[in-house]
Design an enzyme around this catalytic site. Structure first.
Site, PDB file in Angstrom:
ATOM      1  N   THR A  52      60.770  -9.824  62.606  1.00  0.00           N
ATOM      2  CA  THR A  52      60.530  -8.402  62.847  1.00  0.00           C
ATOM      3  C   THR A  52      59.050  -8.157  63.105  1.00  0.00           C
ATOM      4  O   THR A  52      58.662  -7.533  64.092  1.00  0.00           O
ATOM      5  CB  THR A  52      61.049  -7.566  61.662  1.00  0.00           C
ATOM      6  OG1 THR A  52      62.422  -7.884  61.467  1.00  0.00           O
ATOM      7  CG2 THR A  52      60.924  -6.082  61.939  1.00  0.00           C
ATOM      8  N   ARG A 101      57.499  -2.110  56.748  1.00  0.00           N
ATOM      9  CA  ARG A 101      58.604  -2.663  55.940  1.00  0.00           C
ATOM     10  C   ARG A 101      58.224  -2.543  54.477  1.00  0.00           C
ATOM     11  O   ARG A 101      57.077  -2.837  54.103  1.00  0.00           O
ATOM     12  CB  ARG A 101      58.843  -4.128  56.307  1.00  0.00           C
ATOM     13  CG  ARG A 101      59.777  -4.824  55.345  1.00  0.00           C
ATOM     14  CD  ARG A 101      60.172  -6.196  55.819  1.00  0.00           C
ATOM     15  NE  ARG A 101      61.095  -6.113  56.940  1.00  0.00           N
ATOM     16  CZ  ARG A 101      61.754  -7.170  57.422  1.00  0.00           C
ATOM     17  NH1 ARG A 101      61.576  -8.372  56.892  1.00  0.00           N
ATOM     18  NH2 ARG A 101      62.578  -7.023  58.427  1.00  0.00           N
ATOM     19  N   HIS A 129      67.698  -0.763  58.624  1.00  0.00           N
ATOM     20  CA  HIS A 129      66.850  -1.617  59.458  1.00  0.00           C
ATOM     21  C   HIS A 129      67.134  -1.253  60.917  1.00  0.00           C
ATOM     22  O   HIS A 129      67.743  -2.013  61.657  1.00  0.00           O
ATOM     23  CB  HIS A 129      67.187  -3.084  59.175  1.00  0.00           C
ATOM     24  CG  HIS A 129      66.193  -4.077  59.696  1.00  0.00           C
ATOM     25  ND1 HIS A 129      65.195  -3.755  60.600  1.00  0.00           N
ATOM     26  CD2 HIS A 129      66.050  -5.398  59.444  1.00  0.00           C
ATOM     27  CE1 HIS A 129      64.498  -4.843  60.877  1.00  0.00           C
ATOM     28  NE2 HIS A 129      64.997  -5.859  60.188  1.00  0.00           N
TER      29      HIS A 129
HETATM   30  C1  NCD Z   1      66.963  -9.228  58.243  1.00  0.00           C
HETATM   31  C2  NCD Z   1      66.260  -8.308  57.260  1.00  0.00           C
HETATM   32  O1  NCD Z   1      65.061  -8.412  57.074  1.00  0.00           O
HETATM   33  O2  NCD Z   1      66.977  -7.473  56.717  1.00  0.00           O
HETATM   34  N1  NCD Z   1      66.062 -10.012  58.959  1.00  0.00           N
HETATM   35  C3  NCD Z   1      65.534  -9.523  60.114  1.00  0.00           C
HETATM   36  O3  NCD Z   1      64.811  -8.555  60.121  1.00  0.00           O
HETATM   37  N2  NCD Z   1      65.883 -10.122  61.248  1.00  0.00           N
HETATM   38  C4  NCD Z   1      68.061 -10.004  57.656  1.00  0.00           C
HETATM   39  C5  NCD Z   1      67.778 -10.850  56.459  1.00  0.00           C
HETATM   40  O4  NCD Z   1      66.649 -10.914  55.966  1.00  0.00           O
HETATM   41  O5  NCD Z   1      68.718 -11.499  56.010  1.00  0.00           O
END
Ligand code: NCD
Length: 305
Positions: A52, A101, A129
């Site tokens: 991300t 985040r 998300h």
């Molecule tokens: C996800 C998250 O951070 O929720 N990852 C992501 O952003 N691609 C999924 C995960 O961490 O399992």
């Protein structure tokens, strides 16, 4: 000014616009290479991330802009006791757009209430998300050609998996989608998803505990990692972490046209023997994440190319 906190902050038409813009970026990357010249993205990651954060940063760089930020709470003033609100007010003086985040549900929403610049929720605890959802929608559009009329199996940690919660909310606004929720009983989707999303909108869904029993029906299987960091008790995590492992044998009865998705990172839930199967879409999905974030930032910044 618009923020993206919850996937439904964007209307279906706005999502369509972002996905079409992402497709245009894919077709003609050079057209966009200076679109964000002079603009700055701040990535404030109070919780770890690879895809991300780096895809946001790569996205801004490919638009000709710059990036600043931090990749863990330890390296920010959060360790000195600064509130999220104050951090956002300050960073809003330095950057034109913020991707954030946080392990606490609702933190990006709080930030958006005081932010002088657009805030993008890059994951808040086990809640939402939305940019992974845009990534998933672009992937479904590219793999399947349509965001309506398919059966999707969501498999794994449906309780803590924020990507699942956001994707269900977003897909609930399209037509003819059947949801099959595959999880152990301890990791079922939260009740509010059942009552507020499925039941309220009369959406076809069922809950099962094995992937084998539904595999032949699926057009998409969306695998997820058991979210270790959200467990209160290590023993429960250890007991549940390998409940589902998708391998060649489990795909025996799957459709030839199945798409296998995963937001990544993967732990054990998809065997690497599947990676070369043309139906494995998860690395293409990760690439889509960069293009859709380019399209999202252009849209929130009001940049027209
Ligand atoms: C996800 C998250 O951070 O929720 N990852 C992501 O952003 N691609 C999924 C995960 O961490 O399992």
């Amino acid at each position: 000014m618009k923020h993206l906190i919850d996937p439904t902050d964007l209307s279906v038409d706005e999502i369509e616009g972002i996905l079409n813009l992402a497709l245009d970026i894919i077709k003609d990357k050079s057209k966009y290479s200076e679109a964000c010249k002079g603009k700055k993205l701040a990535t404030l990651f109070f919780e770890p991330s690879t895809r991300t954060r780096l895809s946001f940063e790569a996205a801004m760089m490919e638009l000709g802009g710059n990036v600043l930020g931090f990749s863990s709470a330890d390296s920010s003033s959060a360790t000195k006791g600064e509130s999220v609100g104050d951090t956002i007010r300050v960073v809003g003086c330095y950057a034109d757009i913020i991707a954030m985040r946080h392990p606490k549900e609702g933190a990006p929403m709080l930030g958006s209430m005081v932010s002088p610049v657009p805030i993008i929720n890059a994951g808040d605890g086990g809640h939402n998300h939305p940019t992974q959802t845009l990534t998933d929608l672009l992937t479904i559009k590219r793999e399947k050609g349509d965001l309506n009329n398919f059966t999707i199996g969501l498999c794994g940690d449906l309780k803590f998996g924020r990507t699942v919660h956001s994707l269900i909310k977003a897909l609930s606004r399209y037509e003819g989608i059947k949801f099959i929720l595959i999880s152990p009983k301890e990791l079922k989707v939260p009740d509010y998803i059942i009552t507020e999303v499925f039941e309220k909108n009369n959406i076809d869904y069922k809950e099962v505990t094995t992937m084998e029993e539904v595999m032949p029906e699926l057009d998409i299987i969306y695998m997820t990692r058991v979210q270790k960091e959200r467990f209160f008790n290590e023993a429960d995590y250890v007991r549940l972490k390998d409940t589902y492992i998708l391998d060649k044998s489990k795909l025996k009865n799957a459709k030839e046209t199945l798409s296998i998705m995963h937001p990544l990172p993967r732990v054990n839930e998809i065997s690497t023997e599947i990676d070369d199967d043309p139906r494995a879409a998860y690395f293409r999905q990760a690439l889509n994440g960069k293009y859709v974030r380019m399209a999202l930032m252009l849209t929130l910044l009001g940049v027209n190319v």
